[in-house]
Enzyme design. Structure first.
Site, PDB file in Angstrom:
ATOM      1  N   LYS A 117      31.984  45.600  45.686  1.00 37.47           N
ATOM      2  CA  LYS A 117      30.252  46.215  45.007  1.00 37.47           C
ATOM      3  C   LYS A 117      29.585  46.665  46.318  1.00 37.47           C
ATOM      4  O   LYS A 117      28.272  46.521  46.934  1.00 37.47           O
ATOM      5  CB  LYS A 117      29.706  44.853  44.395  1.00 37.47           C
ATOM      6  CG  LYS A 117      28.646  45.475  43.638  1.00 37.47           C
ATOM      7  CD  LYS A 117      28.944  46.064  42.209  1.00 37.47           C
ATOM      8  CE  LYS A 117      27.517  46.763  41.637  1.00 37.47           C
ATOM      9  NZ  LYS A 117      27.529  47.675  40.618  1.00 37.47           N
TER      10      LYS A 117
ATOM     11  N   TYR B 121      31.393  31.447  46.811  1.00 38.99           N
ATOM     12  CA  TYR B 121      31.583  29.838  46.276  1.00 38.99           C
ATOM     13  C   TYR B 121      31.397  28.828  47.479  1.00 38.99           C
ATOM     14  O   TYR B 121      31.075  27.579  47.306  1.00 38.99           O
ATOM     15  CB  TYR B 121      32.899  29.526  45.898  1.00 38.99           C
ATOM     16  CG  TYR B 121      33.230  30.364  44.514  1.00 38.99           C
ATOM     17  CD1 TYR B 121      31.991  30.858  43.773  1.00 38.99           C
ATOM     18  CD2 TYR B 121      34.422  30.837  43.996  1.00 38.99           C
ATOM     19  CE1 TYR B 121      32.286  31.577  42.450  1.00 38.99           C
ATOM     20  CE2 TYR B 121      34.693  31.440  42.634  1.00 38.99           C
ATOM     21  CZ  TYR B 121      33.433  31.805  41.951  1.00 38.99           C
ATOM     22  OH  TYR B 121      33.856  32.378  40.781  1.00 38.99           O
TER      23      TYR B 121
ATOM     24  N   ASP C 110      41.163  36.605  35.407  1.00 40.40           N
ATOM     25  CA  ASP C 110      41.127  35.808  34.192  1.00 40.40           C
ATOM     26  C   ASP C 110      41.264  37.081  33.015  1.00 40.40           C
ATOM     27  O   ASP C 110      41.854  37.219  31.942  1.00 40.40           O
ATOM     28  CB  ASP C 110      39.928  35.147  33.943  1.00 40.40           C
ATOM     29  CG  ASP C 110      40.079  33.534  33.986  1.00 40.40           C
ATOM     30  OD1 ASP C 110      41.348  33.442  34.558  1.00 40.40           O
ATOM     31  OD2 ASP C 110      39.198  32.855  33.811  1.00 40.40           O
TER      32      ASP C 110
ATOM     33  N   ASP D 228      38.067  36.203  40.811  1.00 40.43           N
ATOM     34  CA  ASP D 228      38.055  34.951  39.831  1.00 40.43           C
ATOM     35  C   ASP D 228      37.872  35.502  38.258  1.00 40.43           C
ATOM     36  O   ASP D 228      38.552  35.346  37.354  1.00 40.43           O
ATOM     37  CB  ASP D 228      36.868  33.971  39.872  1.00 40.43           C
ATOM     38  CG  ASP D 228      36.917  32.684  39.428  1.00 40.43           C
ATOM     39  OD1 ASP D 228      37.762  32.633  38.814  1.00 40.43           O
ATOM     40  OD2 ASP D 228      36.069  31.953  39.405  1.00 40.43           O
TER      41      ASP D 228
ATOM     42  N   ASP E 225      32.449  46.493  38.766  1.00 37.35           N
ATOM     43  CA  ASP E 225      31.811  46.795  37.194  1.00 37.35           C
ATOM     44  C   ASP E 225      32.780  47.838  36.587  1.00 37.35           C
ATOM     45  O   ASP E 225      33.301  47.620  35.592  1.00 37.35           O
ATOM     46  CB  ASP E 225      30.413  47.073  37.149  1.00 37.35           C
ATOM     47  CG  ASP E 225      29.905  48.169  38.292  1.00 37.35           C
ATOM     48  OD1 ASP E 225      30.557  48.539  39.275  1.00 37.35           O
ATOM     49  OD2 ASP E 225      28.911  48.752  38.041  1.00 37.35           O
TER      50      ASP E 225
END
Ligand code: NAD
Length: 353
Positions: A189, A143, A249, A245, A221
């Site tokens: 990852k 970000y 959620d 993030d 994943d």
């Protein structure tokens, strides 16, 4: 020790649930024999209406002079059309988070046995109480990484982490696990991304300093899948900004209601505590919002900013007992039950402390 708290009720249901949390704080102060200094400030749409700014200078001063910030929520349709820098979201909350230099976001996701029916997951998966804490890096990663560019035909973002940045957040993950179920799952990852290969190396090196914590690594994943298939395997998850993030959620969604979920964002000096949900304009002003997310945010503040662990535990146990006793606001109501108001829920929690 100084107990100076900036209290920012904000918009929508913010002031209603904040009133409940402060009543709970009152009871906790009585029981545990301490007193906090509360300084109230304006933020969001209500601040814009009164001062022309969603984060007035006075509020900045109040927050920077405090040990912790307890926030309600901001925003609502009334302010959606403002220029971006005047909106409650961008000009208020994001500006506040930036000013406080917050670097770690902690979001617990709990599915109480009594509220299993609220979760989209099946009872077959929810054999026990789900209780996961996601520790998300908040200040770096894709970000914020440079270069960042957008042309008509190309978009560029950069995912970059230094070992110091990884170490700071991963230590928070280990420390949180030590206080809880002593299991830490680091999500990355590392099969594809260089920043993740570094991440995994730093985590593995730090693990020697926390021999009491059982460490595992998981690709993001797979983690997204495992949260659906077997959430009971997780205690604390630590991960980067982007992955956190999304996963935090996802773990909130499996809990059913936003009204139950608190959060903490840690800064080096001043930390911010707020419900995971927003200002809920659809129910604001009706006195029916669930105050538990705000009350549990208060508990996180007592624990993380002031080390008042027993006081925090007393709040959590009172909330647990209310849920077990079938006391429900509308958002967590099951068939055949009657909903209580925001105030009644707060009173029920207070009577159990
Ligand atoms: P929201 O979280 O406000 O509401 C989503 C749904 O959850 C609504 O049906 C709401 O009634 C319910 N809900 C949320 N908290 C609840 C509670 N304590 N008790 C009972 N039900 C609750 O999300 P939204 O509708 O997408 O956004 C509304 C406004 O809030 C927007 O202006 C948005 O920008 C803002 N927002 C603020 C924050 C924040 O303050 N940190 C976070 C998210 C959204």
């Amino acid at each position: 020790m100084s107990y100076k708290v900036a209290v920012l009720p904000g918009d929508g249901i913010g002031p209603e649930v904040m009133e409940s949390a402060l009543k709970v704080l009152n009871r906790i102060e009585e029981k545990f024999g301490f007193k906090m200094e509360l300084i109230f400030g304006l933020i969001g749409g209500s601040a814009y209406d009164e001062t022309g700014s969603p984060l007035p200078e006075e509020t900045k001063k109040i927050c920077l002079g405090a040990d912790a910030v307890l926030l309600g929520s901001i925003g609502g349709p009334k302010w959606d059309g403002l220029p971006p820098e005047k909106t409650p979201e961008l000009g208020g909350l994001l500006a506040l988070r930036k000013m406080l230099k917050l670097y770690a976001n902690l979001r617990p996701a709990v599915i109480y046995e009594e509220l299993r029916a609220m979760s989209p997951l099946s009872e077959r998966v929810l054999r026990d109480k789900v209780d996961i804490l996601t520790v998300r890096e908040l200040a770096h990663g894709i970000y914020f990484g440079e270069p960042k560019e957008l042309t008509d035909t190309m978009g560029l973002d950069t995912m970059v982490y230094t070992s110091d940045q990884v170490e700071r957040i991963v230590r928070k993950g280990f420390e949180a696990a030590q206080k809880r179920g002593k299991k830490l799952c680091s999500v990355d990852k590392a099969n594809v991304l260089s920043s993740s290969k570094l991440w995994r190396r730093v985590v593995t090196e730090l693990a020697h300093e926390y021999p009491d914590v059982e460490l595992s690594h998981m690709y993001v994943d797979n983690a997204a899948m495992q949260l659906m298939l077997n959430p009971l395997q997780f205690d604390v998850i630590v991960t980067s900004n982007l992955f956190g993030d999304i996963l935090s959620d996802e773990s909130a969604a499996i809990c059913g209601s936003l009204g139950m979920l608190p959060s903490a964002s840690l800064g080096e000096e001043i930390s911010l505590f707020e419900p995971s949900g927003g200002s809920a304009p659809d129910i604001a002003g009706k006195g029916i919002a669930n105050p538990i997310a705000q009350i549990l945010s208060l508990a996180m503040m007592l624990e993380y900013s002031f080390d008042l662990n027993e006081a925090a535990a007393a709040i959590r146990s009172a909330v647990d007992d209310c849920v077990k006793s079938g006391i429900r606001t509308g958002d967590i109501l099951s068939a055949g039950m009657t909903a209580v108001s925001t105030k009644e829920m707060a009173d029920a929690i207070i009577s159990r402390i």
